[in-house]
Motif scaffolding. Sequence first.
Motif, PDB file in Angstrom:
ATOM      1  N   ALA A  11       0.810  -1.223   0.000  1.00  0.00           N
ATOM      2  CA  ALA A  11       0.000   0.000   0.000  1.00  0.00           C
ATOM      3  C   ALA A  11       0.838   1.265   0.000  1.00  0.00           C
ATOM      4  O   ALA A  11       0.319   2.354  -0.281  1.00  0.00           O
ATOM      5  CB  ALA A  11      -0.925   0.003   1.221  1.00  0.00           C
ATOM      6  N   ARG A  46       2.039   4.214  -3.758  1.00  0.00           N
ATOM      7  CA  ARG A  46       1.645   3.758  -5.094  1.00  0.00           C
ATOM      8  C   ARG A  46       1.805   4.857  -6.140  1.00  0.00           C
ATOM      9  O   ARG A  46       1.889   4.568  -7.336  1.00  0.00           O
ATOM     10  CB  ARG A  46       0.205   3.237  -5.059  1.00  0.00           C
ATOM     11  CG  ARG A  46       0.082   1.959  -4.245  1.00  0.00           C
ATOM     12  CD  ARG A  46      -1.236   1.276  -4.442  1.00  0.00           C
ATOM     13  NE  ARG A  46      -1.301   0.044  -3.676  1.00  0.00           N
ATOM     14  CZ  ARG A  46      -2.332  -0.788  -3.679  1.00  0.00           C
ATOM     15  NH1 ARG A  46      -3.399  -0.510  -4.415  1.00  0.00           N
ATOM     16  NH2 ARG A  46      -2.314  -1.881  -2.947  1.00  0.00           N
ATOM     17  N   THR A  60     -10.239   4.128   2.244  1.00  0.00           N
ATOM     18  CA  THR A  60      -9.313   3.054   1.887  1.00  0.00           C
ATOM     19  C   THR A  60      -7.892   3.594   1.689  1.00  0.00           C
ATOM     20  O   THR A  60      -7.027   2.885   1.177  1.00  0.00           O
ATOM     21  CB  THR A  60      -9.764   2.328   0.602  1.00  0.00           C
ATOM     22  OG1 THR A  60      -9.893   3.285  -0.449  1.00  0.00           O
ATOM     23  CG2 THR A  60     -11.075   1.593   0.822  1.00  0.00           C
ATOM     24  N   SER A  61      -7.670   4.854   2.094  1.00  0.00           N
ATOM     25  CA  SER A  61      -6.334   5.424   1.958  1.00  0.00           C
ATOM     26  C   SER A  61      -6.124   6.506   3.003  1.00  0.00           C
ATOM     27  O   SER A  61      -7.085   7.023   3.580  1.00  0.00           O
ATOM     28  CB  SER A  61      -6.116   6.010   0.560  1.00  0.00           C
ATOM     29  OG  SER A  61      -6.952   7.119   0.352  1.00  0.00           O
ATOM     30  N   LEU A  73      -6.966  -2.096   4.804  1.00  0.00           N
ATOM     31  CA  LEU A  73      -6.660  -0.915   5.606  1.00  0.00           C
ATOM     32  C   LEU A  73      -6.915  -1.189   7.083  1.00  0.00           C
ATOM     33  O   LEU A  73      -6.085  -0.847   7.943  1.00  0.00           O
ATOM     34  CB  LEU A  73      -7.486   0.277   5.135  1.00  0.00           C
ATOM     35  CG  LEU A  73      -7.273   1.603   5.887  1.00  0.00           C
ATOM     36  CD1 LEU A  73      -7.437   2.780   4.947  1.00  0.00           C
ATOM     37  CD2 LEU A  73      -8.242   1.752   7.062  1.00  0.00           C
ATOM     38  N   THR A 104      -3.196   9.945   3.672  1.00  0.00           N
ATOM     39  CA  THR A 104      -1.989  10.644   3.256  1.00  0.00           C
ATOM     40  C   THR A 104      -0.859  10.276   4.220  1.00  0.00           C
ATOM     41  O   THR A 104      -1.084  10.072   5.417  1.00  0.00           O
ATOM     42  CB  THR A 104      -2.193  12.164   3.232  1.00  0.00           C
ATOM     43  OG1 THR A 104      -2.658  12.600   4.523  1.00  0.00           O
ATOM     44  CG2 THR A 104      -3.203  12.542   2.171  1.00  0.00           C
ATOM     45  N   TYR A 105       0.353  10.185   3.689  1.00  0.00           N
ATOM     46  CA  TYR A 105       1.468   9.628   4.469  1.00  0.00           C
ATOM     47  C   TYR A 105       2.727  10.417   4.122  1.00  0.00           C
ATOM     48  O   TYR A 105       3.179  10.410   2.974  1.00  0.00           O
ATOM     49  CB  TYR A 105       1.647   8.158   4.096  1.00  0.00           C
ATOM     50  CG  TYR A 105       2.476   7.320   5.045  1.00  0.00           C
ATOM     51  CD1 TYR A 105       3.759   7.699   5.415  1.00  0.00           C
ATOM     52  CD2 TYR A 105       1.987   6.128   5.553  1.00  0.00           C
ATOM     53  CE1 TYR A 105       4.518   6.933   6.270  1.00  0.00           C
ATOM     54  CE2 TYR A 105       2.742   5.339   6.404  1.00  0.00           C
ATOM     55  CZ  TYR A 105       4.001   5.737   6.753  1.00  0.00           C
ATOM     56  OH  TYR A 105       4.764   4.974   7.597  1.00  0.00           O
ATOM     57  N   SER A 150       1.231   8.395   0.127  1.00  0.00           N
ATOM     58  CA  SER A 150       0.005   7.861   0.722  1.00  0.00           C
ATOM     59  C   SER A 150       0.165   6.396   1.071  1.00  0.00           C
ATOM     60  O   SER A 150       1.098   5.715   0.619  1.00  0.00           O
ATOM     61  CB  SER A 150      -1.186   8.025  -0.233  1.00  0.00           C
ATOM     62  OG  SER A 150      -1.124   7.055  -1.265  1.00  0.00           O
ATOM     63  N   TRP A 151      -0.765   5.918   1.883  1.00  0.00           N
ATOM     64  CA  TRP A 151      -1.107   4.509   1.999  1.00  0.00           C
ATOM     65  C   TRP A 151      -2.372   4.332   1.178  1.00  0.00           C
ATOM     66  O   TRP A 151      -3.399   4.966   1.467  1.00  0.00           O
ATOM     67  CB  TRP A 151      -1.457   4.163   3.434  1.00  0.00           C
ATOM     68  CG  TRP A 151      -0.414   3.504   4.252  1.00  0.00           C
ATOM     69  CD1 TRP A 151       0.786   2.985   3.870  1.00  0.00           C
ATOM     70  CD2 TRP A 151      -0.520   3.262   5.668  1.00  0.00           C
ATOM     71  NE1 TRP A 151       1.447   2.458   4.947  1.00  0.00           N
ATOM     72  CE2 TRP A 151       0.664   2.605   6.058  1.00  0.00           C
ATOM     73  CE3 TRP A 151      -1.490   3.534   6.620  1.00  0.00           C
ATOM     74  CZ2 TRP A 151       0.898   2.214   7.371  1.00  0.00           C
ATOM     75  CZ3 TRP A 151      -1.257   3.157   7.925  1.00  0.00           C
ATOM     76  CH2 TRP A 151      -0.079   2.503   8.306  1.00  0.00           C
ATOM     77  N   THR A 152      -2.360   3.480   0.177  1.00  0.00           N
ATOM     78  CA  THR A 152      -3.554   3.241  -0.633  1.00  0.00           C
ATOM     79  C   THR A 152      -3.789   1.735  -0.711  1.00  0.00           C
ATOM     80  O   THR A 152      -2.941   0.995  -1.233  1.00  0.00           O
ATOM     81  CB  THR A 152      -3.387   3.823  -2.047  1.00  0.00           C
ATOM     82  OG1 THR A 152      -3.153   5.232  -1.951  1.00  0.00           O
ATOM     83  CG2 THR A 152      -4.642   3.591  -2.879  1.00  0.00           C
ATOM     84  N   PHE A 153      -4.925   1.295  -0.191  1.00  0.00           N
ATOM     85  CA  PHE A 153      -5.215  -0.132  -0.053  1.00  0.00           C
ATOM     86  C   PHE A 153      -6.227  -0.592  -1.096  1.00  0.00           C
ATOM     87  O   PHE A 153      -7.077   0.170  -1.544  1.00  0.00           O
ATOM     88  CB  PHE A 153      -5.749  -0.407   1.357  1.00  0.00           C
ATOM     89  CG  PHE A 153      -4.757  -0.123   2.442  1.00  0.00           C
ATOM     90  CD1 PHE A 153      -3.917  -1.120   2.903  1.00  0.00           C
ATOM     91  CD2 PHE A 153      -4.640   1.148   2.979  1.00  0.00           C
ATOM     92  CE1 PHE A 153      -2.981  -0.856   3.895  1.00  0.00           C
ATOM     93  CE2 PHE A 153      -3.710   1.422   3.982  1.00  0.00           C
ATOM     94  CZ  PHE A 153      -2.875   0.418   4.436  1.00  0.00           C
ATOM     95  N   ASP A 154      -6.139  -1.865  -1.450  1.00  0.00           N
ATOM     96  CA  ASP A 154      -7.079  -2.434  -2.409  1.00  0.00           C
ATOM     97  C   ASP A 154      -8.481  -2.558  -1.817  1.00  0.00           C
ATOM     98  O   ASP A 154      -9.471  -2.419  -2.534  1.00  0.00           O
ATOM     99  CB  ASP A 154      -6.603  -3.810  -2.863  1.00  0.00           C
ATOM    100  CG  ASP A 154      -5.344  -3.739  -3.707  1.00  0.00           C
ATOM    101  OD1 ASP A 154      -5.153  -2.731  -4.417  1.00  0.00           O
ATOM    102  OD2 ASP A 154      -4.554  -4.699  -3.651  1.00  0.00           O
TER     103      ASP A 154
END
Length: 239
Positions: free
Chosen positions: A29, A32, A224-225, A200, A227-228, A191-195
């Motif tokens: 994640a 991406r 589902t995401s 998440l 900011t990182y 970001s963390w972006t999850f399917d």
Amino acid sequence: MTATPELPDFVPASNQGGDPAVYEVENAALDREGTLWAALQEAAPWVGRTLLDLGAGTGFWLPRYADAAEVIAVEPDTRLLDAARARPGDARVRRGSAERIPLAEASVDVVHARFAYFFPHPRWDVRPGLEEVARVLRPDGALVVIDNDTERGEFAELLVRSDAAADQGQDTYARRWWADVGAETREVMSSWTFDTRADLEAVLRLELPADLAEEWLAAHPEATSLTYGYLLHVWRPRG
């Protein structure tokens, strides 16, 4: 958990060591957008050079270094070494730690340390690891430490509220420490972006205290995401 006698600087990680499968989801994640990856390549290019992934864990990132001349992974946790060795590519995987890198002097060009060992803090000294990195770096080499930004991004807001993350120290101290040893610090927002929502949820529950994870999830039922923000500390030995 405590350090092992043969590697006294090694304290097993509760996230990756505790649940490698969920940590794999977390790694997938991260970034991406490729923002962090581009910043790493700009800070210390590794194409055609020898790269050391220090604290490589299960080796998730090793295949992405395929354009290096040689890739070496060093990891202290014996539970993770087989997974690192099974990754695609020709990386050499060795057991060792930041204070005990099993390589010859002046044998690598770029060292990446991702969320491992180099958390400067008033209660402990990470200079022994820095001295060991200096030993294995070639004269024009660089260490790039990938760290969490505790001031920017949605994940930062959670991190500073987490008792589990308190030992990482605050950016103000870390920035001063790295500046004092001659490093440059770069800020990178990604970001963390999850399917899936389930992914998440699993990662937040792995990384955060239960009450904090559940509070955030309840307040963001569709997310589902996140900011990182990252800090890249780029250090080159003097002299």
